[in-house]
Design an enzyme around this catalytic site. Structure first.
Site, short mmCIF file in Angstrom:
data_model
loop_
_atom_site.label_atom_id
_atom_site.label_comp_id
_atom_site.label_asym_id
_atom_site.label_seq_id
_atom_site.Cartn_x
_atom_site.Cartn_y
_atom_site.Cartn_z
N THR A 152 -5.90 -1.74 2.43
CA THR A 152 -6.08 -2.93 3.26
C THR A 152 -7.42 -2.90 3.97
O THR A 152 -8.13 -3.92 4.03
CB THR A 152 -4.95 -3.02 4.31
N GLU A 153 -7.79 -1.75 4.51
CA GLU A 153 -8.99 -1.65 5.32
C GLU A 153 -10.27 -1.74 4.51
O GLU A 153 -11.21 -2.44 4.90
CB GLU A 153 -8.97 -0.33 6.11
#
Length: 257
Positions: A152-153
């Site tokens: 996600t990051e």
């Protein structure tokens, strides 16, 4: 019975008078309506029975004690301050209600897992797998969770830099990196270690509630606390928690298959 003073807007309030909380505000409004040259001071007296008297001039009488003296300008400022504080409390209460609703929406929408990692992202994922597993073991986390957060990051890009200044695989802010003893924020090993330590801290802080820990990772733990230990009603944070949970579901599904 006539009041114990003869002022144009003298106000008396018994201790049990239901209007009592409003009388001071009424007095302020009356003061504000007067020309600047004749705006008086305001006096508040209390008698031995607890009755309250407001006046625009000093009162005499052994049964009266002066509680305070204010200028009308000061009373108006205090009334404005109290009104603003009340408005902020209402807004925060509504935000907490909305956060609870949004938290439910996050849980429902996160039930559908993401697509499996593939292509070049899959190659990058494999490159950092050993670091992820080592830090998961070190901090008592599941490797699947760290994979979901890193996907996600940064999509497993070690050189990722956000517009806000978050760096590396786990998108650590410099202050967070320093807080958890990260010497080189761009080092994949140091970055994953620092992010893992922060996740462990957040999970402990929020009694193992993964949703709140993820919200804290995105928005900061103080934002979660501000909204009564609920996911803050920020679109970015809501989307972030939802996305991580979907990636986590995909990781767990891949592990079972």
């Amino acid at each position: 019975m006539s009041p114990p003073f003869g002022t144009p807007f003298g106000i008396q309030s018994r201790r049990d008078d239901p209007r009592r909380p409003l009388l001071q505000g009424v007095l302020v409004l009356l003061c504000l309506g007067l020309p600047a040259a004749v705006v008086p001071d305001v006096y508040k007296y209390v008698d031995k029975d607890g009755n309250v008297y407001f006046s625009d001039e000093p009162l005499s009488g052994a049964h009266l004690s002066l509680e305070w003296k204010r200028t009308s300008k000061r009373l108006a400022a205090e009334n404005k301050q109290q009104s603003e504080a009340h408005r902020r409390r209402q807004e925060e209460a509504m935000a907490r209600v909305q956060a609870r609703l949004d938290s439910h929406a996050v849980n429902v929408s996160a039930a559908r897992p993401s697509a499996p990692v593939s292509g070049s992202m899959s190659e990058r994922r494999a490159r950092y797998r050993h670091l992820i597993e080592a830090n998961a073991s070190r901090y008592g986390l599941s490797p699947a969770l760290l994979h979901a957060v890193i996907r996600t990051e940064s999509a497993y890009k070690a050189n990722a830099l956000s517009h806000a200044g978050a760096c590396g695989l786990m998108q650590l802010m410099p202050a967070t990196a320093a807080r958890f003893g990260v010497g080189d924020i761009w080092s994949p090993a140091e970055n994953i270690r620092g992010g893992s330590a922060y996740l462990r801290f957040l999970l402990d802080l929020f009694d193992g509630d993964l949703r709140l820990a993820l919200a804290g990772y995105n928005a900061g733990e103080n934002a979660v606390k501000k909204f009564g230990n609920q996911i803050p009603p920020y679109r970015e944070t809501q989307d972030y928690v939802r996305k991580v949970l979907r990636h986590l579901a995909a990781e767990r599904l891949a592990h079972r298959s």
